[in-house]
Design a protein around this motif. Sequence first.
Motif, PDB file in Angstrom:
ATOM      1  N   LEU A   1      53.252  55.914 -24.749  1.00 57.56           N
ATOM      2  CA  LEU A   1      53.842  55.701 -23.191  1.00 57.56           C
ATOM      3  C   LEU A   1      51.879  56.577 -22.953  1.00 57.56           C
ATOM      4  N   ILE A   2      51.321  55.314 -22.854  1.00 59.70           N
ATOM      5  CA  ILE A   2      49.945  55.899 -22.000  1.00 59.70           C
ATOM      6  C   ILE A   2      49.761  55.120 -20.215  1.00 59.70           C
ATOM      7  N   ARG A   3      49.277  56.089 -19.990  1.00 60.71           N
ATOM      8  CA  ARG A   3      48.586  55.905 -18.079  1.00 60.71           C
ATOM      9  C   ARG A   3      47.404  55.510 -18.226  1.00 60.71           C
TER      10      ARG A   3
ATOM     11  N   LYS B   1      57.662  49.210 -17.745  1.00 59.83           N
ATOM     12  CA  LYS B   1      58.253  48.448 -17.153  1.00 59.83           C
ATOM     13  C   LYS B   1      58.131  50.094 -16.178  1.00 59.83           C
ATOM     14  N   GLN B   2      57.903  49.898 -15.043  1.00 56.82           N
ATOM     15  CA  GLN B   2      57.130  51.074 -14.402  1.00 56.82           C
ATOM     16  C   GLN B   2      57.820  52.107 -13.915  1.00 56.82           C
TER      17      GLN B   2
ATOM     18  N   ARG C   1      61.375  52.215 -14.774  1.00 61.73           N
ATOM     19  CA  ARG C   1      62.029  52.620 -15.984  1.00 61.73           C
ATOM     20  C   ARG C   1      61.507  54.245 -16.290  1.00 61.73           C
ATOM     21  N   VAL C   2      59.788  54.112 -16.490  1.00 64.54           N
ATOM     22  CA  VAL C   2      58.986  55.417 -16.606  1.00 64.54           C
ATOM     23  C   VAL C   2      58.793  56.762 -15.222  1.00 64.54           C
ATOM     24  N   GLU C   3      59.307  55.753 -14.238  1.00 62.96           N
ATOM     25  CA  GLU C   3      59.543  56.466 -13.213  1.00 62.96           C
ATOM     26  C   GLU C   3      60.494  57.179 -13.118  1.00 62.96           C
ATOM     27  N   ASP C   4      62.135  56.484 -13.964  1.00 57.75           N
ATOM     28  CA  ASP C   4      62.927  57.418 -13.645  1.00 57.75           C
ATOM     29  C   ASP C   4      62.823  58.254 -14.534  1.00 57.75           C
ATOM     30  N   LEU C   5      61.982  57.995 -15.872  1.00 54.17           N
ATOM     31  CA  LEU C   5      62.361  59.349 -16.630  1.00 54.17           C
ATOM     32  C   LEU C   5      61.851  60.284 -16.265  1.00 54.17           C
ATOM     33  N   PHE C   6      60.286  60.099 -15.298  1.00 48.95           N
ATOM     34  CA  PHE C   6      60.004  61.706 -14.905  1.00 48.95           C
ATOM     35  C   PHE C   6      60.624  62.951 -13.591  1.00 48.95           C
ATOM     36  N   ARG C   7      61.580  61.262 -13.125  1.00 49.18           N
ATOM     37  CA  ARG C   7      62.521  61.770 -12.166  1.00 49.18           C
ATOM     38  C   ARG C   7      63.487  63.247 -12.807  1.00 49.18           C
ATOM     39  N   ILE C   8      63.927  62.019 -14.051  1.00 44.80           N
ATOM     40  CA  ILE C   8      65.674  63.140 -14.493  1.00 44.80           C
ATOM     41  C   ILE C   8      64.279  64.820 -14.798  1.00 44.80           C
ATOM     42  N   LEU C   9      63.316  64.751 -15.370  1.00 48.17           N
ATOM     43  CA  LEU C   9      62.271  64.950 -15.634  1.00 48.17           C
ATOM     44  C   LEU C   9      62.038  67.267 -15.160  1.00 48.17           C
TER      45      LEU C   9
ATOM     46  N   ARG D   1      62.638  49.291 -28.356  1.00 47.48           N
ATOM     47  CA  ARG D   1      61.109  49.574 -27.500  1.00 47.48           C
ATOM     48  C   ARG D   1      60.514  48.327 -27.050  1.00 47.48           C
ATOM     49  N   SER D   2      61.581  47.375 -27.428  1.00 49.50           N
ATOM     50  CA  SER D   2      61.972  46.426 -25.609  1.00 49.50           C
ATOM     51  C   SER D   2      62.184  46.653 -24.941  1.00 49.50           C
ATOM     52  N   SER D   3      63.068  48.176 -24.936  1.00 44.67           N
ATOM     53  CA  SER D   3      64.156  47.994 -23.490  1.00 44.67           C
ATOM     54  C   SER D   3      62.838  49.271 -22.504  1.00 44.67           C
ATOM     55  N   TRP D   4      61.277  49.076 -23.264  1.00 43.63           N
ATOM     56  CA  TRP D   4      60.303  49.698 -22.114  1.00 43.63           C
ATOM     57  C   TRP D   4      59.406  49.242 -21.943  1.00 43.63           C
ATOM     58  N   TYR D   5      59.130  47.778 -22.989  1.00 46.49           N
ATOM     59  CA  TYR D   5      58.788  46.130 -21.990  1.00 46.49           C
ATOM     60  C   TYR D   5      58.970  45.803 -20.669  1.00 46.49           C
ATOM     61  N   ASN D   6      57.827  45.637 -20.097  1.00 47.38           N
ATOM     62  CA  ASN D   6      57.939  44.519 -19.195  1.00 47.38           C
ATOM     63  C   ASN D   6      57.265  43.190 -19.103  1.00 47.38           C
ATOM     64  N   LEU D   7      58.533  42.289 -19.818  1.00 44.88           N
ATOM     65  CA  LEU D   7      58.652  41.252 -20.160  1.00 44.88           C
ATOM     66  C   LEU D   7      58.070  39.842 -18.807  1.00 44.88           C
TER      67      LEU D   7
END
Length: 328
Positions: A65-67, A84-85, A87-95, A176-182
């Motif tokens: 993932l790249i910002r 999916k923004q 989903r990335v934010e949720d990952l950072f929230r856990i970490l 991988r597609s679970s991360w995509y905003n489709l």
Amino acid sequence: MVFKKKLLILSILTGVLGLVYTATLVFDPERVNSRDASYVWLQSEWVDQADRVEIYDQGKEGLTLIRNSGGWFVSFEGQEYPAKQERVEDLFRILSAKAAYPLRASSAASHEKLGLLAEDASRIVVRGGPATGYPLLDLLIGEGDASGKEVYLRKNTQDEVRSGENKLASYITGARSSWYNLRLFPENEAAPVGADMVQRIILTPPIKPEDENFPALGFTLRRDGTNWIQEGGTGEVLDTGKVESYIRAVMEAEGEDFVSSMTTADPVFTEGQITLQIGDNTTRVIKIGPSMESGNRPALSSGSRYVYSLAEWTMNRLFRDVSYFVTQ
């Protein structure tokens, strides 16, 4: 005097008991362990510095993932696809959340047994900020514990092992597609289109193969005051609720995946089209290409530089027969 003496003794006893109770709370083993268990993997002030995340599932091909200025993107085969923004934010929230991660081992001798050798474990690497040579976080995720509810974790630069609730599994093992905003039309458009803004729908269905249940003829629906009618039809009033529900389905449509082997410049998107004409004289368009080996159809949408793969069930939702809109 006797009363005052008894009162003094009782006060002293009360004070002693209070001190004993306080000491019990402070030095209670369970409470001490609870305090020691409270831990955070990524400092919250580092989250804003992160601009790259690498995720590996037990040594398998990683996901990156790249910002950049437009948010988070998935880097794949030399291209960047919108992520999916949330989903990335949720990952950072856990970490970055402080939670119970009790210390389980302090020696490197435990790493192999717990699945925490660097070459065997799953891994999340967060990079960003000044180029110091070290990531903001290099987290290894190993085997589950006997209960199956927790996993063992450690920082790649440290020997100590902690355990915690397995909240990271879906981020590590997901496709991988679970991360995509489709979304074919992004939800953060500067001027989002509401169903009440659409004035005309022009629907040209794909060429109808014998083994597919697509409508054969195109048609146009037009807003007539508070009603909808079919242009060139009998003048019959259509079901407004169904028409506006259909508009929302078009605006919220999602693909199954991106088609990296095609570009929007390829001259193949001629087998079907949906056009929404908006009251501000703009349009939203979806164009469809020929069936692929998977049975899905490639599609492009106005304003997007990506080609999307549409499943059959999505095609059936988008390409309705005019009879669907008739009031029952």
